[in-house]
Design an enzyme around this catalytic site. Structure first.
Site, PDB file in Angstrom:
ATOM      1  CB  VAL A   1      -1.087   0.017   1.196  1.00  0.00           C
ATOM      2  CG1 VAL A   1      -1.972   1.238   1.261  1.00  0.00           C
ATOM      3  CG2 VAL A   1      -1.851  -1.368   1.373  1.00  0.00           C
ATOM      4  N   PRO A   2       1.203   1.696  -1.081  1.00  0.00           N
ATOM      5  CG  PRO A   2       1.018   2.423  -3.461  1.00  0.00           C
ATOM      6  CD  PRO A   2       0.401   1.483  -2.498  1.00  0.00           C
ATOM      7  CB  CYS A   3       2.169   5.223   2.541  1.00  0.00           C
ATOM      8  SG  CYS A   3       3.077   4.395   3.359  1.00  0.00           S
ATOM      9  CG  HIS A   4       6.856   4.163  -1.421  1.00  0.00           C
ATOM     10  ND1 HIS A   4       6.084   2.841  -1.034  1.00  0.00           N
ATOM     11  CD2 HIS A   4       7.366   3.969  -2.556  1.00  0.00           C
ATOM     12  CE1 HIS A   4       5.927   2.333  -2.185  1.00  0.00           C
ATOM     13  NE2 HIS A   4       6.860   3.133  -3.033  1.00  0.00           N
TER      14      HIS A   4
END
Length: 176
Positions: A135-138
């Protein structure tokens, strides 16, 4: 009962957590909110769950730059309805692309039928993302191209963005 295992990565050993069927957590070393919401007395170590092998395979593809079209492992995200809206928005950000906190806030506000949403509220929900990398919060940055707000630490965020084709010169680093 929850299960955990470790997975080697360029960021150090990642901790993977599962309910036995789905991935419920993926934590970087020293991540803020590590195992938040998981009763550690009900956590058992094992390497034998199929979900852990599926997740390791996905991570291997990701770290070698091959995950652009790889289907995510089955996930189970635990959190409030608001956090779910934010996390679902993160899942729409393609490999190598970025969004700002403001853009995410606008999308979430629209889905909630509101005219606006606080970027800070969105940032708080993002920081509690229990399944880092997948879950690409970066991929979320500030409007002014600052690399802020990554629970896994700014060095990890930089490494993940470099894997996705960005260079450090693309961003402003936070002042220490």
């Amino acid at each position: 009962m929850y299960y955990f295992t470790k997975a080697a990565s360029p960021l150090g050993d990642l901790t993977l957590v599962s309910d036995g069927q789905r991935l419920t957590g993926l934590y970087l070393p020293n991540q803020k909110y590590f195992l938040a919401g998981i009763a550690t007395d009900k956590l058992q170590q094992t390497d034998s769950l199929p979900i852990f092998q599926i997740s390791r395979d996905w991570l291997t593809n990701y770290f070698t730059g091959q995950s652009r079209d790889t289907k995510l492992p089955p996930l189970s995200l635990k959190g409030s309805d608001f956090r779910h809206l934010v996390w679902q928005e993160l899942l729409t950000i393609p490999f190598g692309e970025l969004r700002t906190y403001g853009e995410i806030a606008n999308e979430v506000a629209d889905k909630m039928g509101r005219t606006s949403m606080s970027s800070q509220a969105v940032g708080a929900a993002i920081s509690h993302n229990p399944i880092s990398i997948l879950v690409p919060c970066h991929r979320v940055i500030s409007t002014s191209n600052n690399l802020t707000g990554y629970a896994g630490g700014i060095p990890a965020k930089i490494k993940l963005l470099e894997i996705e084709g960005h260079t450090l010169s693309d961003f402003k680093l936070p002042k220490n």
